[in-house]
Design a protein around this motif. Sequence first.
Motif, PDB file in Angstrom:
ATOM      1  N   GLU A  48       0.930  -1.230   0.140  1.00 46.36           N
ATOM      2  CA  GLU A  48      -0.037   0.034  -0.177  1.00 46.36           C
ATOM      3  C   GLU A  48       0.843   1.297  -0.008  1.00 46.36           C
ATOM      4  O   GLU A  48       0.247   2.406  -0.495  1.00 46.36           O
ATOM      5  CB  GLU A  48      -0.952  -0.017   1.321  1.00 46.36           C
ATOM      6  CG  GLU A  48      -2.246  -1.047   1.035  1.00 46.36           C
ATOM      7  CD  GLU A  48      -3.226  -0.816   2.027  1.00 46.36           C
ATOM      8  OE1 GLU A  48      -3.303   0.173   2.559  1.00 46.36           O
ATOM      9  OE2 GLU A  48      -3.889  -1.795   2.387  1.00 46.36           O
ATOM     10  N   HIS A  49       1.919   1.245   0.729  1.00 48.87           N
ATOM     11  CA  HIS A  49       2.729   2.534   0.645  1.00 48.87           C
ATOM     12  C   HIS A  49       3.770   2.811  -0.572  1.00 48.87           C
ATOM     13  O   HIS A  49       4.327   4.101  -0.844  1.00 48.87           O
ATOM     14  CB  HIS A  49       3.491   2.354   2.192  1.00 48.87           C
ATOM     15  CG  HIS A  49       4.951   1.251   1.803  1.00 48.87           C
ATOM     16  ND1 HIS A  49       4.550  -0.127   2.073  1.00 48.87           N
ATOM     17  CD2 HIS A  49       6.014   1.314   1.352  1.00 48.87           C
ATOM     18  CE1 HIS A  49       5.547  -0.717   1.971  1.00 48.87           C
ATOM     19  NE2 HIS A  49       6.771  -0.134   1.490  1.00 48.87           N
ATOM     20  N   ASP A  53       0.091   1.386  -8.194  1.00 43.90           N
ATOM     21  CA  ASP A  53      -1.161   1.183  -7.716  1.00 43.90           C
ATOM     22  C   ASP A  53      -1.264  -0.278  -7.139  1.00 43.90           C
ATOM     23  O   ASP A  53      -0.937  -1.219  -7.645  1.00 43.90           O
ATOM     24  CB  ASP A  53      -2.133   1.186  -8.878  1.00 43.90           C
ATOM     25  CG  ASP A  53      -3.668   1.450  -8.510  1.00 43.90           C
ATOM     26  OD1 ASP A  53      -4.155   0.385  -7.791  1.00 43.90           O
ATOM     27  OD2 ASP A  53      -4.278   2.303  -9.030  1.00 43.90           O
ATOM     28  N   ARG A  54      -1.884  -0.225  -5.878  1.00 48.35           N
ATOM     29  CA  ARG A  54      -2.297  -1.553  -5.314  1.00 48.35           C
ATOM     30  C   ARG A  54      -3.352  -2.533  -5.978  1.00 48.35           C
ATOM     31  O   ARG A  54      -3.141  -3.615  -5.413  1.00 48.35           O
ATOM     32  CB  ARG A  54      -2.291  -1.455  -3.629  1.00 48.35           C
ATOM     33  CG  ARG A  54      -3.663  -0.772  -3.318  1.00 48.35           C
ATOM     34  CD  ARG A  54      -3.995  -0.590  -1.842  1.00 48.35           C
ATOM     35  NE  ARG A  54      -5.081  -0.038  -1.601  1.00 48.35           N
ATOM     36  CZ  ARG A  54      -5.448   1.206  -1.076  1.00 48.35           C
ATOM     37  NH1 ARG A  54      -4.118   2.151  -1.214  1.00 48.35           N
ATOM     38  NH2 ARG A  54      -6.452   1.848  -1.139  1.00 48.35           N
ATOM     39  N   GLU A  73       0.267 -11.788 -17.538  1.00 50.17           N
ATOM     40  CA  GLU A  73      -1.003 -10.922 -18.045  1.00 50.17           C
ATOM     41  C   GLU A  73      -1.148  -9.906 -16.793  1.00 50.17           C
ATOM     42  O   GLU A  73      -1.042 -10.132 -15.408  1.00 50.17           O
ATOM     43  CB  GLU A  73      -2.298 -11.620 -17.542  1.00 50.17           C
ATOM     44  CG  GLU A  73      -2.332 -12.682 -18.655  1.00 50.17           C
ATOM     45  CD  GLU A  73      -2.755 -12.181 -19.993  1.00 50.17           C
ATOM     46  OE1 GLU A  73      -3.055 -11.094 -20.409  1.00 50.17           O
ATOM     47  OE2 GLU A  73      -2.249 -12.836 -21.164  1.00 50.17           O
ATOM     48  N   ILE A  74      -0.648  -8.644 -17.189  1.00 51.56           N
ATOM     49  CA  ILE A  74      -0.468  -7.517 -15.933  1.00 51.56           C
ATOM     50  C   ILE A  74      -1.668  -6.589 -16.170  1.00 51.56           C
ATOM     51  O   ILE A  74      -2.140  -5.991 -17.160  1.00 51.56           O
ATOM     52  CB  ILE A  74       0.753  -6.950 -16.269  1.00 51.56           C
ATOM     53  CG1 ILE A  74       2.060  -7.944 -16.350  1.00 51.56           C
ATOM     54  CG2 ILE A  74       0.940  -5.727 -15.304  1.00 51.56           C
ATOM     55  CD1 ILE A  74       3.324  -7.283 -16.842  1.00 51.56           C
ATOM     56  N   LEU A  75      -2.358  -6.448 -15.057  1.00 54.17           N
ATOM     57  CA  LEU A  75      -3.249  -5.433 -14.727  1.00 54.17           C
ATOM     58  C   LEU A  75      -2.882  -4.207 -13.868  1.00 54.17           C
ATOM     59  O   LEU A  75      -2.543  -4.431 -12.900  1.00 54.17           O
ATOM     60  CB  LEU A  75      -4.720  -5.823 -14.169  1.00 54.17           C
ATOM     61  CG  LEU A  75      -5.762  -5.108 -14.074  1.00 54.17           C
ATOM     62  CD1 LEU A  75      -6.338  -4.667 -15.544  1.00 54.17           C
ATOM     63  CD2 LEU A  75      -6.794  -5.514 -13.246  1.00 54.17           C
ATOM     64  N   ARG A  76      -2.766  -3.026 -14.743  1.00 52.89           N
ATOM     65  CA  ARG A  76      -2.009  -1.990 -14.028  1.00 52.89           C
ATOM     66  C   ARG A  76      -2.601  -0.579 -14.224  1.00 52.89           C
ATOM     67  O   ARG A  76      -3.585  -0.572 -15.426  1.00 52.89           O
ATOM     68  CB  ARG A  76      -0.676  -1.770 -14.631  1.00 52.89           C
ATOM     69  CG  ARG A  76      -0.424  -1.425 -16.063  1.00 52.89           C
ATOM     70  CD  ARG A  76       0.878  -1.158 -16.546  1.00 52.89           C
ATOM     71  NE  ARG A  76       0.978  -0.395 -17.865  1.00 52.89           N
ATOM     72  CZ  ARG A  76       2.120  -0.186 -18.442  1.00 52.89           C
ATOM     73  NH1 ARG A  76       3.150  -0.527 -18.002  1.00 52.89           N
ATOM     74  NH2 ARG A  76       1.566   0.438 -19.648  1.00 52.89           N
ATOM     75  N   SER A 108       4.575  -1.618 -12.943  1.00 56.16           N
ATOM     76  CA  SER A 108       4.686  -0.294 -12.160  1.00 56.16           C
ATOM     77  C   SER A 108       4.964   0.927 -13.215  1.00 56.16           C
ATOM     78  O   SER A 108       5.323   2.303 -12.659  1.00 56.16           O
ATOM     79  CB  SER A 108       6.005  -0.135 -11.292  1.00 56.16           C
ATOM     80  OG  SER A 108       7.220  -0.392 -11.961  1.00 56.16           O
ATOM     81  N   ASN A 109       4.619   0.661 -14.495  1.00 53.67           N
ATOM     82  CA  ASN A 109       4.944   1.744 -15.569  1.00 53.67           C
ATOM     83  C   ASN A 109       6.305   2.443 -15.453  1.00 53.67           C
ATOM     84  O   ASN A 109       6.582   3.294 -16.064  1.00 53.67           O
ATOM     85  CB  ASN A 109       3.780   2.977 -15.339  1.00 53.67           C
ATOM     86  CG  ASN A 109       2.469   2.523 -15.515  1.00 53.67           C
ATOM     87  OD1 ASN A 109       2.386   2.052 -16.927  1.00 53.67           O
ATOM     88  ND2 ASN A 109       1.375   2.632 -14.863  1.00 53.67           N
TER      89      ASN A 109
END
Length: 119
Positions: A48-49, A53-54, A73-76, A108-109
Motif C-alpha cells: 500500500e505504501h 497502484d495496489r 498478464e499484467i493489470l496496471r 509499475s509503469n
Amino acid sequence: MNQSMSDFFDTNKPSLSDAMLLRSLGLPAWTAKLGEEICIGAVHPFAEHELADRRTIISIYVQAMPAQTYRFEILRRSENFDGMEKLTLTTGSGSLGEFWKTALALASNMLNVSAVTPA
C-alpha cells in the motif's frame, strides 16, 4: 517403462531458485505436463505504501517444454486514460527469475512499449 519413470519424463517443474521466488510471492511450486500451459497464480506485487497502484495484479503462466516459457498478464494503472489497462508479456525460454524484474517494471509503469511498427 513403468508409470513413475514415464511421469518423470512427461512432466516439468521449476528450478530451485524459481521455486524459492514463487514461495516468496505466496505461490506454489508447479508441476505441468510437457507442452501444457498452466496458470501458476496471481499476485498483487506492491504494498500500500508503494507508488504503484495496489490494484495491480500480475498473473503468471508457464508453458513447460523441456525449456520453460512464461506469459504474464499484467493489470496496471493506465497512464493514458482513467482506470486500469491490461498488458501481456510473453517470454522465450528461461527462468522465472530472469523475467520477473521486467514484469514488475511493466506493472509499475517504469517500462513501456510505445509502438511496434514495421521497419
